[in-house]
Design a protein around this motif. Structure first.
Motif, PDB file in Angstrom:
ATOM      1  N   TYR A   1       0.829  -1.210   0.000  1.00  0.00           N
ATOM      2  CA  TYR A   1       0.000   0.000   0.000  1.00  0.00           C
ATOM      3  C   TYR A   1       0.859   1.253   0.000  1.00  0.00           C
ATOM      4  N   SER A   2       1.969   1.197   0.753  1.00  0.00           N
ATOM      5  CA  SER A   2       2.817   2.398   0.789  1.00  0.00           C
ATOM      6  C   SER A   2       3.493   2.614  -0.564  1.00  0.00           C
ATOM      7  N   ARG A   3       3.652   1.575  -1.336  1.00  0.00           N
ATOM      8  CA  ARG A   3       4.298   1.726  -2.656  1.00  0.00           C
ATOM      9  C   ARG A   3       3.329   2.268  -3.700  1.00  0.00           C
ATOM     10  N   GLY A   4       2.096   2.406  -3.340  1.00  0.00           N
ATOM     11  CA  GLY A   4       1.124   3.003  -4.263  1.00  0.00           C
ATOM     12  C   GLY A   4       0.227   1.966  -4.908  1.00  0.00           C
ATOM     13  N   VAL A   5      -1.065   2.272  -4.889  1.00  0.00           N
ATOM     14  CA  VAL A   5      -2.044   1.390  -5.526  1.00  0.00           C
ATOM     15  C   VAL A   5      -2.641   2.138  -6.720  1.00  0.00           C
TER      16      VAL A   5
ATOM     17  N   GLN B   1      -4.302   5.218  -4.964  1.00  0.00           N
ATOM     18  CA  GLN B   1      -3.609   6.526  -4.913  1.00  0.00           C
ATOM     19  C   GLN B   1      -3.530   7.196  -6.268  1.00  0.00           C
ATOM     20  N   ALA B   2      -3.974   6.494  -7.317  1.00  0.00           N
ATOM     21  CA  ALA B   2      -4.062   7.126  -8.649  1.00  0.00           C
ATOM     22  C   ALA B   2      -4.992   6.288  -9.506  1.00  0.00           C
ATOM     23  N   TRP B   3      -5.651   6.958 -10.435  1.00  0.00           N
ATOM     24  CA  TRP B   3      -6.514   6.266 -11.380  1.00  0.00           C
ATOM     25  C   TRP B   3      -6.003   6.423 -12.805  1.00  0.00           C
TER      26      TRP B   3
ATOM     27  N   GLY C   1      -8.647  14.521  -4.236  1.00  0.00           N
ATOM     28  CA  GLY C   1      -7.260  14.923  -4.505  1.00  0.00           C
ATOM     29  C   GLY C   1      -6.399  13.783  -5.053  1.00  0.00           C
ATOM     30  N   ILE C   2      -7.049  12.781  -5.588  1.00  0.00           N
ATOM     31  CA  ILE C   2      -6.298  11.631  -6.130  1.00  0.00           C
ATOM     32  C   ILE C   2      -5.916  11.929  -7.581  1.00  0.00           C
ATOM     33  N   PRO C   3      -4.643  11.749  -7.949  1.00  0.00           N
ATOM     34  CA  PRO C   3      -4.253  12.018  -9.330  1.00  0.00           C
ATOM     35  C   PRO C   3      -4.895  11.041 -10.311  1.00  0.00           C
ATOM     36  N   VAL C   4      -5.130  11.537 -11.505  1.00  0.00           N
ATOM     37  CA  VAL C   4      -5.827  10.746 -12.527  1.00  0.00           C
ATOM     38  C   VAL C   4      -5.093  10.882 -13.855  1.00  0.00           C
TER      39      VAL C   4
ATOM     40  N   LEU D   1       2.323   7.981 -10.742  1.00  0.00           N
ATOM     41  CA  LEU D   1       1.464   8.916 -10.001  1.00  0.00           C
ATOM     42  C   LEU D   1       0.997   8.280  -8.686  1.00  0.00           C
ATOM     43  N   ALA D   2       0.733   6.981  -8.711  1.00  0.00           N
ATOM     44  CA  ALA D   2       0.301   6.301  -7.487  1.00  0.00           C
ATOM     45  C   ALA D   2       1.413   6.322  -6.443  1.00  0.00           C
ATOM     46  N   GLN D   3       2.659   6.185  -6.908  1.00  0.00           N
ATOM     47  CA  GLN D   3       3.781   6.214  -5.971  1.00  0.00           C
ATOM     48  C   GLN D   3       3.881   7.580  -5.294  1.00  0.00           C
ATOM     49  N   TRP D   4       3.405   8.605  -5.984  1.00  0.00           N
ATOM     50  CA  TRP D   4       3.432   9.970  -5.467  1.00  0.00           C
ATOM     51  C   TRP D   4       2.059  10.405  -4.933  1.00  0.00           C
ATOM     52  N   GLY D   5       1.093   9.478  -4.990  1.00  0.00           N
ATOM     53  CA  GLY D   5      -0.292   9.865  -4.735  1.00  0.00           C
ATOM     54  C   GLY D   5      -0.492  10.619  -3.435  1.00  0.00           C
ATOM     55  N   ASP D   6       0.083  10.098  -2.338  1.00  0.00           N
ATOM     56  CA  ASP D   6      -0.155  10.743  -1.045  1.00  0.00           C
ATOM     57  C   ASP D   6       0.461  12.139  -1.006  1.00  0.00           C
ATOM     58  N   GLU D   7       1.673  12.268  -1.548  1.00  0.00           N
ATOM     59  CA  GLU D   7       2.327  13.595  -1.587  1.00  0.00           C
ATOM     60  C   GLU D   7       1.491  14.562  -2.420  1.00  0.00           C
ATOM     61  N   LEU D   8       0.994  14.068  -3.560  1.00  0.00           N
ATOM     62  CA  LEU D   8       0.209  14.955  -4.429  1.00  0.00           C
ATOM     63  C   LEU D   8      -1.071  15.398  -3.736  1.00  0.00           C
TER      64      LEU D   8
END
Ligand SMILES: NC(=O)C1=CN([C@@H]2O[C@H](COP(=O)(O)OP(=O)(O)OC[C@H]3O[C@@H](n4cnc5c(N)ncnc54)[C@H](O)[C@@H]3O)[C@@H](O)[C@H]2O)[C@@H](O)CC1
Ligand SMILES: [K+]
Length: 505
Positions: free
Chosen positions: A242-246, A302-304, A332-335, A441-448
């Motif tokens: 999960y921390s690596r991004g979903v 964390q991204a779509w 605020g989730i990147p897409v 983008l998912a890897q950066w999702g939380d920061e974004l």
């Protein structure tokens, strides 16, 4: 990371150095002469006796070439020059003293036919608008001579190929195609953007010490191998899936089932911790049968990635995509919005965490819907302007795909990634890029999500995805062979691995 600056910024950075008496033109000329000598030797030729033709405009760009010709003449080169007007006085004097021959325009053809090297100093960053006479006629004649020669000349452009727009890479008239461009001080956007880039050949940058006087923000940036380590999330001992991004992926349809497979393959290959697939039942089966690691129940993402191969004529599918888009914006989730789904932005404004990935045709459609019609041809002639316009109109980050991919948010600098061979232009390559971009983008999702709206990080990540996509294609085509999109997806892990291990540029 390559940084390119507009002409005005370059001029302003040169000014304090010139005031201090730093001999910039001399350094530029020395670098130009050195490059000519290096290339002549690399071709297996002796420098003395080599015929070099300089094309000399009346500005400082011509001055660079006159001083370079003087240096070459002193090394025994048989140097001639064609002038388009009153030349740079000191350069003319130096060239005359060194024995450079000044020819009149009537001899251009015969000199150009026999010279091994042409040096283009017609215009540099001082050019405005399309190339004018007499430079225009010279370029026209040289291009005729070039095609008629048994062996093409080596063409070296001083600062930039004459005829290309230094700031935007547009080619409003004729331009002289170079094999090498020796660019002074710092790269210019026109050397990186299409179509100007196609005239520039290999870029050699001459350091002139401008850096400390340039603005902190360049006009254009380009991701290199070394930058990937700053952008890709390398898992540590405490990382978990999960921390690596979903990444959530809603792509594909009964009409285009392959898009589902390609986008999820790339999302997995891009290094996210998990890929959730949300598409029609039939494509879900296909995706899971090929990739058992893909999850089809829904949970946090964390991204779509939305749209690749979705049948937007199917009202149910279209409203599902629109719903996911709205929910993601609210959260605020990147897409990544790809293919037919890009048309959703015909009527809604979005934050820069929404990245659209159109090719020229899809961008033309979007701009028309927004009341700013540009044809595909107009977009291809000035891709950076078109991408910026779409970003400004919609708020989205735009990754415009082409032989150079251009990425920008409404205000931040432009990113441009080129250099991937034409083999990359294959069906499904866009689905792979969308999936790959979703993965990073998912890897950066939380920061974004924490950073909120209106910043340029998604554009930087889009450029990184484009870089990896280009490298993966290059790995797949090797020394040159046809490839298919699934091979690009297959080579993504190696491309990332090589970039992470890179110590080069
Ligand atoms: N400022 C400096 O001391 C330095 C300048 N450098 C060189 O100087 C160049 C810039 O010099 P300039 O500012 O003199 O400008 P350029 O030499 O680029 O061009 C100016 C000349 O081109 C003509 N011109 C403008 N637009 C034209 C068009 N569309 N068609 C045909 N002719 C056109 C102008 O009438 C003028 O004679 C750089 O590109 C670089 O090569 C380098 O030597 C580094 C140091
Ligand atoms: K030039």
């Amino acid at each position: 990371m390559l940084r390119a600056y507009r002409s005005d910024d370059v001029r302003q950075a040169e000014a304090p150095l010139l005031e201090r008496g730093v001999p910039l033109m001399d350094r530029a000329a020395a670098a130009l002469a050195t490059e000519v000598i290096r290339r002549v030797r690399a071709l297996g030729n002796r420098v003395p006796g080599t015929e070099v033709l300089g094309l000399v405009g009346s500005g400082n760009n011509g001055g660079d070439v006159l001083f370079a010709l003087a240096r070459l003449a002193r090394r025994g080169v048989s140097a001639s020059a064609i002038l388009t007007g009153t030349p740079h006085a000191a350069g003319y004097a130096a060239a005359s003293r060194a024995g450079v021959r000044f020819a009149d325009a009537g001899t251009l053809r015969s000199l150009a036919e026999s010279a091994e090297v042409w040096i283009d100093g017609l215009v540099g960053i001082g050019a405005r608008g399309p190339l004018r006479e007499p430079a225009l006629e010279i370029v026209r004649e040289l291009e005729e001579v070039r095609v008629g020669r048994p062996v093409e000349p080596l063409v070296i452009a001083a600062d930039l190929p004459s005829g290309i727009g230094a700031d935007d890479g547009t080619v409003p008239g004729l331009a002289l195609r170079a094999n090498v461009t020796v660019t002074m001080g710092i790269a210019k956007p026109g050397l990186v953007l299409d179509p100007g880039r196609r005239y520039a050949g290999e870029i050699v940058q001459v350091p002139l010490g401008l850096e400390e006087f340039l603005p902190s923000e360049p006009a254009l940036l380009s991701v290199g191998a070394r930058d990937i380590a700053d952008m890709w999330d390398v898992p540590g001992p405490d990382s978990h899936k999960y921390s690596r991004g979903v990444v959530g992926v809603m792509t594909g349809s009964l009409r285009y089932p392959g898009a589902a497979l390609l986008s999820t393959s790339a999302a997995l290959a891009g290094g996210a911790g998990m890929v959730r697939y949300a598409g029609p039942r039939e494509t879900s089966r296909l995706v899971v049968s090929q990739h058992p690691e893909i999850v089809t129940d829904m949970g946090r993402v964390q991204a779509w990635v939305l749209g690749s191969g979705v049948n937007m004529d199917d009202p149910e599918a279209a409203s599902e995509v629109a719903r996911r888009l709205q929910e993601s914006i609210t959260a605020g989730i990147p897409v990544v919005l790809d293919a037919g789904a890009i048309t959703l932005l015909g009527s809604i404004d979005v934050p820069s965490t929404v990245v659209i990935t159109p090719h020229a045709g899809e961008l033309a459609e979007l701009l028309a819907a927004r009341g700013e019609p540009l044809s595909r041809e107009e977009i291809a002639a000035a891709p950076s302007r078109a991408a910026r316009l779409a970003a400004t109109l919609t708020g989205a980050t735009v990754l415009l795909k082409g032989s150079v991919d251009v990425a920008c948010a409404p205000d931040d600098p432009l990113w441009a990634q080129g250099g991937a061979a034409g083999w990359r232009a294959t069906a499904g390559a866009g689905d792979v890029l969308a999936g790959l971009l979703g993965s990073i983008l998912a890897q950066w999702g939380d920061e974004l999500a924490d950073l909120g709206k209106g910043h340029g990080i998604p554009a930087r990540l889009a450029a990184a995805a484009s870089y990896i996509h280009g490298r993966a294609a290059a790995i797949a085509y090797g020394t040159g062979r046809p490839i298919v999109a699934s091979e690009i997806a297959g080579a993504i892990p190696q491309a990332i691995g090589e970039a992470l291990a890179s110590t080069g540029e």
